[in-house]
Write an enzyme that holds these catalytic residues in place. Sequence first.
Site, PDB file in Angstrom:
ATOM      1  N   GLU A  14      36.100  94.119   3.809  1.00 11.89           N
ATOM      2  CA  GLU A  14      36.362  95.486   4.236  1.00 11.89           C
ATOM      3  C   GLU A  14      35.193  95.932   5.100  1.00 11.89           C
ATOM      4  OE1 GLU A  14      37.462  99.251   4.994  1.00 11.89           O
ATOM      5  OE2 GLU A  14      35.482  98.717   4.234  1.00 11.89           O
ATOM      6  N   CYS A  61      35.872 104.820   1.557  1.00 14.08           N
ATOM      7  CA  CYS A  61      36.520 103.522   1.748  1.00 14.08           C
ATOM      8  C   CYS A  61      37.998 103.634   1.431  1.00 14.08           C
ATOM      9  CB  CYS A  61      35.848 102.492   0.837  1.00 14.08           C
ATOM     10  SG  CYS A  61      36.569 100.848   0.930  1.00 14.08           S
ATOM     11  N   CYS A  64      37.904 100.946  -1.999  1.00  8.45           N
ATOM     12  CA  CYS A  64      37.139 101.332  -3.200  1.00  8.45           C
ATOM     13  C   CYS A  64      37.291 102.816  -3.491  1.00  8.45           C
ATOM     14  CB  CYS A  64      35.670 100.988  -3.011  1.00  8.45           C
ATOM     15  SG  CYS A  64      35.371  99.332  -2.426  1.00  8.45           S
ATOM     16  N   ARG A 479      32.625  95.445  -7.478  1.00 10.00           N
ATOM     17  CA  ARG A 479      31.586  94.772  -6.694  1.00 10.00           C
ATOM     18  C   ARG A 479      30.199  94.953  -7.290  1.00 10.00           C
ATOM     19  NH1 ARG A 479      35.710  96.330  -3.705  1.00 10.00           N
ATOM     20  NH2 ARG A 479      36.480  94.937  -2.074  1.00 10.00           N
ATOM     21  N   SER A 502      27.582  97.068  -2.136  1.00  5.76           N
ATOM     22  CA  SER A 502      27.332  96.315  -0.904  1.00  5.76           C
ATOM     23  C   SER A 502      26.070  96.776  -0.188  1.00  5.76           C
ATOM     24  CB  SER A 502      28.544  96.388   0.036  1.00  5.76           C
ATOM     25  OG  SER A 502      29.627  95.655  -0.514  1.00  5.76           O
ATOM     26  N   CYS A 546      32.020  95.008   1.070  1.00  5.24           N
ATOM     27  CA  CYS A 546      32.744  96.230   1.430  1.00  5.24           C
ATOM     28  C   CYS A 546      31.808  97.078   2.274  1.00  5.24           C
ATOM     29  CB  CYS A 546      33.200  96.985   0.188  1.00  5.24           C
ATOM     30  SG  CYS A 546      34.276  98.374   0.606  1.00  5.24           S
TER      31      CYS A 546
END
Length: 567
Positions: A14, A61, A64, A479, A502, A546
Amino acid sequence: MSKQIVIDPITRIEGHLRIECAVDNGQVVDAWSTGTMWRGIETILKGKDPREAWLIAQRICGVCTTVHAMASVRAVEHALKMDIPVNAQYIRNMIVGAHCLADNIIHFYILSAVDWVDIASAALKADARNASALAQKLSPWKNNSFQEFKEVQDRLRKFIESGQLGPFSSGYWGHPAMQLDPDVNLIAAVHYFQALEYQRKINKVVTILGSKTPHIQNLAVGGVANPINLDSPATLTLERLYAIKTQMDEVRDFIEQVYMVDVAAIGAMYPEWCTYGKGNGNYLSVPEMPVDEKGMQFAMPGGYIKGGDLNSFRRISSARDPYFEENVKESVKHSFYAGDWTMHPYVESTEPKFGEAKLDAKYSWVKSPSFLNEPAEVGPVASVLAMNAAKHAPAVKYTTMMLEQMAAIGKTKYEMDILPSTMGRHISRSIRAAVVQEAMAEQWQALITNIESGDCTTFNEPHFPEGEQRGVGIHEAPRGTLSHWIVIENGRIRNYQAVVPSTWLACPRGTNDEPGYYERCLVGNPIADPEKPLEVLRTIHSFDPCMACAVHLLNPTGQQLSTVKVL
């Protein structure tokens, strides 16, 4: 002399990510991770009503969504020192659990499996009958029939014969790093298509409880907007709760009989990838699924491990634990933001300052977080190691089950020390998925029991005092560790920062020029063909990047970038 290779953009993630590697003698000797977009949600939230923050923050996002909504609403509640009705906790926990399972299934089968599975081999070289028999030997899964395998193989063969492989068109088929038997490739390909159905099933849980997905609508500062009235079909009824139970049970079987088995098989058949992709041994996770009103007791523990030593495990008790709240910082030394500072999220800023990317200066839109002034890996490895260190019974059970299954397939004994690796991230994610589905079942039963006792409360009204309040909302997302940090002044948001998984992992060099996690975990990776750097993708995809979450859709001057007309 080393050769520079650049992958830009990294696909099957992503957002927008560029990876540059220096390769010498067939292996990566240095790497740089660059987030190539700026988000700006923190700027948008300034001055807003804190009760609206979760609605805006989940737009960080499109993947997410639920996790940002949950961390955001918890941040405000933490700032206000609120108690949350246990019914609301149980409902929230089932939502985040269902989101996690859908995310894990999609990550392995749709985004990562084709790094390990040769689809062309499955279509052209596999024996569907043998593949089905092998799958049935490995697992009692009901959909491992010869008919199912033959149908998928015929579909894949038609793709190839047409010259258009559709979603599989850009794979490195026949790459020398692909080493699965054609029949095993076909097993994974069959389960790829089944995974699409089962991630849809578990997403129904999010939809029923959250009103829609993506971007749930049922949260509120103080609880959830799900009224419980067993006599009214317009509310959360037993019928809806039992519909949720059906979906959860079906997906439990997929997790235990398909997902875990496939990961164990692929892991056992790529044993060398249980050694590549290691970091610095620092692992950070937070507790998840609060089960009391004050958010001090959790279904799943979290904590910090230093230097790979499980004996160093220090439990993080809650968002109110100063050990976590006081020790997170972010640096912009190598990021496209004004200044060269390392600050705590409560006091840091998000002031973009773009310039020419220089690998020895600023080269990414991602900030560089640290815990106790050191980089840390977040994600499924950190969570599973922490739960094992805490002797969390479900985690110990499923970790043992996975390692024993790998040993039976690979005829080699495996220990928990394989988890901090490229393949280990997939193994850990499947273990955590099993723990999550078991915890979800417990949350469902707890909600039913509490309703039967006569408690139908789902919301406590928030009150905003004068002056300043600070709070952090934590969530152990699919994540990894996610935290939203808010400063409220006289009922309005003065500062807001999101430190996301991330960001911890895709960050550039930090305060002391130490590499970010993608950068350090790529070093030592083999590269069979620099023109087809499959091995780089394997390690990067193991983190499930992401980037929309990690970077900070405005341009630096806040001007409109484009207009889209929908016809």
